[in-house]
Design a protein around this motif. Sequence first.
Motif, mmCIF file in Angstrom:
data_model
loop_
_atom_site.group_PDB
_atom_site.id
_atom_site.type_symbol
_atom_site.label_atom_id
_atom_site.label_comp_id
_atom_site.label_asym_id
_atom_site.label_seq_id
_atom_site.Cartn_x
_atom_site.Cartn_y
_atom_site.Cartn_z
ATOM 1 N N LEU A 91 -3.430 3.006 5.737
ATOM 2 C CA LEU A 91 -2.612 2.943 4.517
ATOM 3 C C LEU A 91 -3.447 2.750 3.262
ATOM 4 N N GLU A 92 -4.655 2.203 3.387
ATOM 5 C CA GLU A 92 -5.564 2.179 2.239
ATOM 6 C C GLU A 92 -5.912 3.615 1.835
ATOM 7 N N THR A 93 -6.158 4.449 2.831
ATOM 8 C CA THR A 93 -6.454 5.866 2.556
ATOM 9 C C THR A 93 -5.246 6.547 1.949
ATOM 10 N N PHE A 94 -4.083 6.295 2.525
ATOM 11 C CA PHE A 94 -2.825 6.840 2.010
ATOM 12 C C PHE A 94 -2.632 6.427 0.543
ATOM 13 N N ALA A 95 -2.917 5.157 0.259
ATOM 14 C CA ALA A 95 -2.769 4.645 -1.114
ATOM 15 C C ALA A 95 -3.761 5.315 -2.059
ATOM 16 N N LEU A 96 -5.011 5.483 -1.618
ATOM 17 C CA LEU A 96 -6.018 6.121 -2.471
ATOM 18 C C LEU A 96 -5.611 7.556 -2.811
ATOM 19 N N ILE A 97 -5.002 8.238 -1.847
ATOM 20 C CA ILE A 97 -4.541 9.607 -2.095
ATOM 21 C C ILE A 97 -3.398 9.609 -3.113
ATOM 22 N N ARG A 98 -2.438 8.707 -2.934
ATOM 23 C CA ARG A 98 -1.294 8.647 -3.857
ATOM 24 C C ARG A 98 -1.711 8.135 -5.237
ATOM 25 N N LEU A 99 -2.740 7.309 -5.281
ATOM 26 C CA LEU A 99 -3.255 6.831 -6.565
ATOM 27 C C LEU A 99 -4.049 7.913 -7.298
ATOM 28 N N TRP A 134 -0.995 12.059 -6.563
ATOM 29 C CA TRP A 134 -0.536 12.953 -5.495
ATOM 30 C C TRP A 134 0.526 12.205 -4.693
ATOM 31 N N GLU A 135 1.735 12.184 -5.246
ATOM 32 C CA GLU A 135 2.780 11.338 -4.676
ATOM 33 C C GLU A 135 3.232 11.815 -3.299
ATOM 34 N N HIS A 136 3.313 13.139 -3.098
ATOM 35 C CA HIS A 136 3.715 13.699 -1.800
ATOM 36 C C HIS A 136 2.570 14.578 -1.274
ATOM 37 N N PRO A 137 1.520 13.946 -0.766
ATOM 38 C CA PRO A 137 0.314 14.707 -0.412
ATOM 39 C C PRO A 137 0.506 15.617 0.806
ATOM 40 N N SER A 138 0.006 16.850 0.696
ATOM 41 C CA SER A 138 -0.004 17.777 1.834
ATOM 42 C C SER A 138 -1.298 17.560 2.613
ATOM 43 N N VAL A 139 -1.451 16.318 3.075
ATOM 44 C CA VAL A 139 -2.667 15.902 3.782
ATOM 45 C C VAL A 139 -2.267 15.052 4.981
ATOM 46 N N ASP A 140 -2.862 15.339 6.133
ATOM 47 C CA ASP A 140 -2.673 14.502 7.318
ATOM 48 C C ASP A 140 -3.773 13.449 7.357
ATOM 49 N N ILE A 141 -3.367 12.190 7.494
ATOM 50 C CA ILE A 141 -4.349 11.108 7.618
ATOM 51 C C ILE A 141 -4.574 10.855 9.103
ATOM 52 N N VAL A 142 -5.823 10.969 9.536
ATOM 53 C CA VAL A 142 -6.154 10.954 10.959
ATOM 54 C C VAL A 142 -7.011 9.736 11.282
ATOM 55 N N PRO A 143 -6.434 8.712 11.926
ATOM 56 C CA PRO A 143 -7.260 7.574 12.335
ATOM 57 C C PRO A 143 -8.131 7.938 13.534
ATOM 58 N N LEU A 178 0.810 -1.213 0.000
ATOM 59 C CA LEU A 178 0.000 0.000 0.000
ATOM 60 C C LEU A 178 0.849 1.272 0.000
ATOM 61 N N THR A 179 2.020 1.226 0.590
ATOM 62 C CA THR A 179 2.858 2.434 0.672
ATOM 63 C C THR A 179 3.716 2.645 -0.569
ATOM 64 N N ASN A 180 3.630 1.742 -1.518
ATOM 65 C CA ASN A 180 4.486 1.873 -2.702
ATOM 66 C C ASN A 180 3.704 2.014 -4.002
ATOM 67 N N VAL A 181 2.391 2.189 -3.905
ATOM 68 C CA VAL A 181 1.598 2.311 -5.135
ATOM 69 C C VAL A 181 1.540 3.771 -5.588
ATOM 70 N N LYS A 182 1.401 3.966 -6.889
ATOM 71 C CA LYS A 182 1.215 5.287 -7.481
ATOM 72 C C LYS A 182 0.225 5.131 -8.626
ATOM 73 N N GLY A 183 -0.444 6.225 -8.975
ATOM 74 C CA GLY A 183 -1.389 6.126 -10.081
ATOM 75 C C GLY A 183 -2.071 7.454 -10.345
ATOM 76 N N ASP A 184 -3.007 7.416 -11.282
ATOM 77 C CA ASP A 184 -3.740 8.620 -11.662
ATOM 78 C C ASP A 184 -5.193 8.228 -11.918
ATOM 79 N N LEU A 185 -5.910 7.962 -10.824
ATOM 80 C CA LEU A 185 -7.293 7.508 -10.937
ATOM 81 C C LEU A 185 -8.199 8.615 -11.473
#
Length: 860
Positions: A454-462, A465-474, A400-407
């Motif tokens: 990390l699913e959320t992190f992956a969805l953001i990077r997919l 947005w490879e270096h997102p300026s977003v805090d993921i808050v569980p 999950l931490t190594n995926v990239k994409g352009d959904l």
Amino acid sequence: MYTLPKIERFNQNVLSKYNIYNSVFITLPFDSIDNTGALLPLFTDVCETGFKKMETPKEIFEFFSKKYLHTDVEADKIDLMFRFIQYIERQIVLFDAVEDAAFPIVNNMEGRGSLRDIKEKADAKGKNDELIEFLENFNVRTVLTAHPTQFYPGAVLGIINDLTQAIRDNNLLQIKQLLAQLGKTPFIKNEKPNPFDEAVSLIWYLENVFYDTAGDMMHYLETNISDGNIKNPIIQLGFWPGGDRDGNPFVTTDITLKVAERLRTSILKCYYFEMRNLKRKLTFSGVDVLVAELENKLYRSVFYSRGEIYITLEEFKSQLNKIKTIIVEQHQSLYVDELEALLIKINLFGFHFATLDIRQNSKIHDAVFKDVFDYYLENGKDVFPKNYYELSETEKCEILTNVKGDLIPSDFENEMTKSTIESIQAIKQIQQSNGELGANRYIISNNENAVNVLETFALIRLSDWEHPSVDIVPLFESVDDLQNAHNVMEQLYTNPVYAAHLADRGMKQTIMLGFSDGTKDGGYLMANWSIYQAKEELTAISRKYGVKVIFFDGRGGPPARGGGKTHKFYASLGPNIENKEIQVTVQGQTISSNFGTLDSCRHNLENLLSAGVTNQVFNKELNRLSADDKSVMNQLSDIGYKKYLSFKNHDKFIPYLEKMSTLKYYAKTNIGSRPSKRSKSEKLDFKDLRAIPFVGSWSQLKQNVPGFYGVGTALKYFEESNQWDKVQDLYDGSMFFKTLLENSMMSLAKSFFPLTAYMRNDPEFGEFWQNIYDEFLETKRLLLKIAGHKELMENYPDGMASIQIRERIVLPLLTIQQYALLRINELNKESVPDDKLIKVYEKIVMRSLFGNTNASRNSA
């Protein structure tokens, strides 16, 4: 001249004035009201006498109607009930306005917990340098939510505002006019608000209360404590309407973007009005042209813009600083104070005003992620291995931490998948127009494990947005999830890619902890103690990995949902819990009651700031719980948890809520855009039930179970095992435990079991009701014993007096509600139920539900 005690100030400025203005109110002539004003006090007396005699609500109302109505016609009785409801709703508004008007008199605005108190303590203890250092690193963030516990429509809120001012001015003529207006103004919304409507109503508080209050507080701190050197925006605002998607199908991407634009327009409007006022003062050569230019650009951005901004934040600040320099150097610093006050507000609010949080449930993310996984698989793209769902959690995390994409959202047929991807792209869009603080947090409700994050992190990077300026808050909510939270976070901290993301975000990790669902899941003691322990463990694990953890508390209004004397909890945390920021949700009546006026907003924000100062500067080591203290807390919470679980698992628990409470009526009200439960199934599933209708239903019954159940049983164990000194020492020595029990006392004080005492004779629920009442009595007895009190809340006499007046105002309303519920049950048992009459009584239940909730101010 000495200052009167708080209770005397309350009696003079609240109780006496309410009685005077209420006597005016009940004599005003209203259409179709007839002699309701004369009958209502009589009905109140009949209710009080009847409940003392242990009569049922039905017996009380029937006796009253025979004695004063002289009729047995049901239609006449129903008509009187509706008229009583109308009157009582307005009496509650009157009391709210009187109490708001008296707030700065009853509460010492310069006393304990105020900014002045902080400064004087720092001076006296020689801790000014420590205080300044603290202020450079501390934040208070109040997050306004759209959780539906406020029933006043906008027109009524406006009347309350005007009435409060008229009462302050002792303007009797205007008070009479406003009371007359109140009598003719509808209290019921014809249609459910959508999330944008909710956002607009809450933005009113940002513009009219928080803007000035936060700015004034910062100005005071810079002027009196730090000599203008504080660069840290100490007061921050958060916002959920339009971004909170958890269980709300009405929040769309379009709504999210519209709310963000409205927030930006609102703050620019505030700046415009300030610039317009400054223009009348800054009329000097070399300055007037610059001021006029700024005013014009702000005007065009607010009133002519279709999303277009004619000035950047940087340009705005730069021009104001240029004007300031000219004033200081050429015009003897004339009006420079007003200019600095505006610059302080710009530093606080930027072009975003409040940070719009996006929130979604982990269960929804699971389904969305599966849809994305299938999409890549079907399109032959090797983003994920085919056996992904057969992998271990550790292996999934690595992938999950190594995926990239352009959904592209339109590539998906599923609406939830489409809207979830759109919401991520909306964050990007908002950051471009409002700045990064416009929207930079994604909150995951019901977070259970590292994969959820990390699913959320992956969805953001997919989403390109490879270096997102977003805090993921569980958001950890259930007892089990709270107890495992530190293990989840360690998995994340030791993941190289996620650790790099944290480094990009200043090594800060925000973690949300949910009081409401924690209490619903595990009961009062276990929820609060689990959160305390989770904070200690999360602090330790975060410090181990060099992460600055920030706790965001999902607190509701009542003690059962983390409310009550909130600032005391924060002042009691001790050095083992990170407390660099206080972040807390504020909702419903708590917004209007705690932050609805300039005085109450200032008082409560200052108390939150003071709680941080107390904990970190003045009493750093005083609130540490010893090993013995923790052992006692563990025992108390375990015993309370077992008692609550046996209660929650009782076979009558769900039927009691469904048949004997107002639970199902919450879903029928036009109060908010959110459904009362997360799933769409007809059957009530306890896990899907939201905390507001759950806690609110107990409140309507005047039983307040979530705020005390299990506390009495836990304390009794220590009494019967001759270990009372252990809990007594804990109460005397720990502000955390003392505040916990004091808030439980508030729940008891707002309970009134004579209202439902008739249920003890019910063949199905009699034993269940008695179980609740026995725990209530035992909790009350032992809380009075441990506090050394004769009455509940006797150390807060003004708070208790306010509760007693409010409870007396709504007693007829509660009686009518119970009467209507009894009639509904009777009608449903008839061989041919009268559906039309049942609907009328259901309407009575809902109308009385509104007034009861508004009167309690923190009941749901």
